[in-house]
Design a protein around this motif. Sequence first.
Motif, PDB file in Angstrom:
ATOM      1  N   HIS A  11       0.846  -1.197   0.000  1.00 39.42           N
ATOM      2  CA  HIS A  11       0.000   0.000   0.000  1.00 39.42           C
ATOM      3  C   HIS A  11       0.887   1.256   0.000  1.00 39.42           C
ATOM      4  O   HIS A  11       1.741   1.432   0.866  1.00 39.42           O
ATOM      5  CB  HIS A  11      -0.894  -0.038   1.255  1.00 39.42           C
ATOM      6  CG  HIS A  11      -1.948   1.026   1.269  1.00 39.42           C
ATOM      7  ND1 HIS A  11      -2.821   1.197   2.313  1.00 39.42           N
ATOM      8  CD2 HIS A  11      -2.273   1.991   0.378  1.00 39.42           C
ATOM      9  CE1 HIS A  11      -3.640   2.202   2.057  1.00 39.42           C
ATOM     10  NE2 HIS A  11      -3.311   2.707   0.895  1.00 39.42           N
ATOM     11  N   LEU A  13       1.012   5.548  -0.361  1.00 37.39           N
ATOM     12  CA  LEU A  13       0.291   6.834  -0.381  1.00 37.39           C
ATOM     13  C   LEU A  13       1.016   7.771  -1.341  1.00 37.39           C
ATOM     14  O   LEU A  13       2.212   8.041  -1.166  1.00 37.39           O
ATOM     15  CB  LEU A  13       0.253   7.474   1.012  1.00 37.39           C
ATOM     16  CG  LEU A  13      -0.428   8.853   1.048  1.00 37.39           C
ATOM     17  CD1 LEU A  13      -1.946   8.717   0.921  1.00 37.39           C
ATOM     18  CD2 LEU A  13      -0.090   9.617   2.324  1.00 37.39           C
ATOM     19  N   THR A  41      -3.304   4.849  -2.458  1.00 37.93           N
ATOM     20  CA  THR A  41      -4.178   5.922  -1.985  1.00 37.93           C
ATOM     21  C   THR A  41      -3.532   7.214  -2.460  1.00 37.93           C
ATOM     22  O   THR A  41      -2.317   7.394  -2.303  1.00 37.93           O
ATOM     23  CB  THR A  41      -4.306   5.926  -0.452  1.00 37.93           C
ATOM     24  OG1 THR A  41      -4.892   4.692  -0.036  1.00 37.93           O
ATOM     25  CG2 THR A  41      -5.183   7.080   0.026  1.00 37.93           C
ATOM     26  N   TRP A 107      -4.844  10.375  10.174  1.00 35.47           N
ATOM     27  CA  TRP A 107      -5.382   9.423   9.183  1.00 35.47           C
ATOM     28  C   TRP A 107      -4.597   8.111   9.221  1.00 35.47           C
ATOM     29  O   TRP A 107      -5.169   7.031   9.241  1.00 35.47           O
ATOM     30  CB  TRP A 107      -5.317  10.058   7.788  1.00 35.47           C
ATOM     31  CG  TRP A 107      -5.787   9.141   6.700  1.00 35.47           C
ATOM     32  CD1 TRP A 107      -7.070   8.881   6.327  1.00 35.47           C
ATOM     33  CD2 TRP A 107      -4.961   8.322   5.853  1.00 35.47           C
ATOM     34  NE1 TRP A 107      -7.108   7.964   5.298  1.00 35.47           N
ATOM     35  CE2 TRP A 107      -5.817   7.603   4.984  1.00 35.47           C
ATOM     36  CE3 TRP A 107      -3.579   8.139   5.733  1.00 35.47           C
ATOM     37  CZ2 TRP A 107      -5.350   6.725   4.015  1.00 35.47           C
ATOM     38  CZ3 TRP A 107      -3.113   7.250   4.771  1.00 35.47           C
ATOM     39  CH2 TRP A 107      -3.991   6.563   3.929  1.00 35.47           C
ATOM     40  N   PHE A 108      -3.271   8.225   9.237  1.00 35.49           N
ATOM     41  CA  PHE A 108      -2.432   7.016   9.284  1.00 35.49           C
ATOM     42  C   PHE A 108      -2.760   6.196  10.540  1.00 35.49           C
ATOM     43  O   PHE A 108      -2.896   4.978  10.484  1.00 35.49           O
ATOM     44  CB  PHE A 108      -0.941   7.405   9.335  1.00 35.49           C
ATOM     45  CG  PHE A 108      -0.288   7.448   7.987  1.00 35.49           C
ATOM     46  CD1 PHE A 108      -0.236   8.626   7.263  1.00 35.49           C
ATOM     47  CD2 PHE A 108       0.278   6.314   7.422  1.00 35.49           C
ATOM     48  CE1 PHE A 108       0.370   8.680   6.019  1.00 35.49           C
ATOM     49  CE2 PHE A 108       0.889   6.361   6.183  1.00 35.49           C
ATOM     50  CZ  PHE A 108       0.942   7.539   5.477  1.00 35.49           C
ATOM     51  N   LYS A 109      -2.897   6.891  11.663  1.00 34.73           N
ATOM     52  CA  LYS A 109      -3.068   6.168  12.934  1.00 34.73           C
ATOM     53  C   LYS A 109      -4.409   5.465  13.002  1.00 34.73           C
ATOM     54  O   LYS A 109      -4.553   4.455  13.686  1.00 34.73           O
ATOM     55  CB  LYS A 109      -2.901   7.136  14.109  1.00 34.73           C
ATOM     56  CG  LYS A 109      -1.431   7.524  14.303  1.00 34.73           C
ATOM     57  CD  LYS A 109      -1.234   8.389  15.513  1.00 34.73           C
ATOM     58  CE  LYS A 109       0.255   8.596  15.775  1.00 34.73           C
ATOM     59  NZ  LYS A 109       0.492   9.707  16.701  1.00 34.73           N
ATOM     60  N   HIS A 111      -6.074   4.279  10.287  1.00 34.04           N
ATOM     61  CA  HIS A 111      -6.302   3.405   9.127  1.00 34.04           C
ATOM     62  C   HIS A 111      -6.050   1.944   9.528  1.00 34.04           C
ATOM     63  O   HIS A 111      -5.037   1.645  10.155  1.00 34.04           O
ATOM     64  CB  HIS A 111      -5.362   3.820   7.988  1.00 34.04           C
ATOM     65  CG  HIS A 111      -5.768   3.290   6.655  1.00 34.04           C
ATOM     66  ND1 HIS A 111      -5.665   1.958   6.325  1.00 34.04           N
ATOM     67  CD2 HIS A 111      -6.291   3.914   5.566  1.00 34.04           C
ATOM     68  CE1 HIS A 111      -6.093   1.785   5.079  1.00 34.04           C
ATOM     69  NE2 HIS A 111      -6.489   2.959   4.605  1.00 34.04           N
ATOM     70  N   SER A 113      -5.175  -0.640   7.636  1.00 36.12           N
ATOM     71  CA  SER A 113      -3.916  -1.151   7.042  1.00 36.12           C
ATOM     72  C   SER A 113      -3.244   0.009   6.303  1.00 36.12           C
ATOM     73  O   SER A 113      -3.330   0.119   5.076  1.00 36.12           O
ATOM     74  CB  SER A 113      -4.176  -2.319   6.106  1.00 36.12           C
ATOM     75  OG  SER A 113      -5.147  -1.984   5.156  1.00 36.12           O
ATOM     76  N   PRO A 114      -2.595   0.879   7.056  1.00 32.35           N
ATOM     77  CA  PRO A 114      -2.056   2.114   6.465  1.00 32.35           C
ATOM     78  C   PRO A 114      -0.892   1.839   5.503  1.00 32.35           C
ATOM     79  O   PRO A 114      -0.260   0.787   5.591  1.00 32.35           O
ATOM     80  CB  PRO A 114      -1.556   2.898   7.678  1.00 32.35           C
ATOM     81  CG  PRO A 114      -1.294   1.865   8.713  1.00 32.35           C
ATOM     82  CD  PRO A 114      -2.268   0.757   8.488  1.00 32.35           C
TER      83      PRO A 114
END
Length: 477
Positions: A11, A13, A41, A107-109, A111, A113-114
Amino acid sequence: MTILDSCMGTHVLVFPYPAQGHLIPTLDLTHQLATSGLTITILVTPKNLPLLNPILSKHPSIQTLILPFPSHNLIPPGAENAKDLPPNYTPIIAQALCQLYEPLLDWFKSHPSPPRIIISDILLGWTQTLACQLNIRNIVFSPSGAMALSVIYTLWTNLPKKDINDQVLLSSIPNCPTIRWENISSMYRNYIKKDDSLSKVWMDLFLGDMASWGLIFNSFSEMERVYLDHLKRQLGHDRVWAVGPLLPCNDKDTGACRPAERGGASSVSVEGVTTWLDKCKDHSVVYICFGSQAVLRNSQIAEIASGLEKSGVHFIWCVKEPTAAQGSGGSYGRIPSGFENRVAGRGLVIRGWVPQVVTLGHRAIGAFLTHCGWNSVLEGVVAGVPMLAWPMTADQFSDAFLLVNVLNVGITVCEGADTVPNSAELAKVFVKSVSENLVERTRAKQLSKAALDAIKDEGSSAKDFDCLVHHLVQTKL
Ligand code: UDX
């Protein structure tokens, strides 16, 4: 196991800078990454969302993360859209975007499965700190070339530079021994001389970039090998990938990620442009366009118009008009009245957005008068068209130097955003640029072949891209 299988679950970003010249190549890179099977993303500001429609319809699995464009008292209201950003606001917008740090961290924290990797634009160097905090990797995407970054690297890593001879600094870069201090944009020269807050913003961003885990260039080795190698030596690692030219031709299927209308309205349709060009002889048309942001004044437009009239050449000239967010457009020059009647039959003036890649790729285009934005440079290179260089700001000065002095595919016509060219001189260059046996055209054709070879299977850029994907896949482990 296929490459698609091994990419599953990785994944990434992607964080583009919200200006047209940055967004376009970042979306092209994203398209390639998504085609490889990576989970993507992409972070987008609200008003840029419509510009993602082509890539989202081709890759429905791409997720969007919409973060508000931060408020800043120096940015005009309503300027959140890539094509509405005012020119010369780059450091102010870069500074404002730092406000996205906390929302992104949240947002990362939250998610499930970031992403394990951030690929961020070079003007977002603060993502390196974010990546460190999250214990993930940050890779920088540079929409500028490796020579331009070598120049900036040399200048900024030597700050504060109160008693350093600028010329000596620049001469340490390979293959640009004759680059002069004046060949560096005042945008950079001013900020590295001052102790103000924007200079600090620039330097912090840049040092963040250099500390990142890797660097991706929209370039190719055959064009910029010495600068890519120079940067690898400076950085002390090999994770520098040249995966360009990232152009529609990279899309082996349909090219659907780069529709010509993406950038905004135009007074002439794509068909209108090609039909007009179809009537012209090979290499007979001068194409004039200064990217998405440059604003020309009346005096500059008047000289170009007069130069075109005197030259007698065929031409397509893209003229930008102010968007609503840019206000009444007091600084925007206008085409002199009567000009279009006087050149009727041999000139096409387009107001708004030209389908540039399609235009440049037409056999009738003989030369490209450009501000030397890196995307335009690469598009001109791929088309095999000699370039008439008029650098205005940022990396464009070193891009022009590369075209004219290193690659021999360009001719300098003017330098600086405020310079007013001379119409008689312009006319001579226009005539020369469409002449038979132009040395720069022969060289441009050779470079075009090298560019297209680089992105074929087993080409240098295709190999670098595979290597990048391999690294990304390993990162999930
Ligand atoms: C900016 C900087 O100027 C540039 O130096 C930097 O390397 C990237 O960001 P910009 O000034 O817009 O970009 O120029 P450029 O890099 O040439 O990008 C413009 C893009 O918009 C090109 O892909 C071009 O094809 C496209 N474009 C522009 C059009 O398709 N039609 C237009 O009418 C204008």
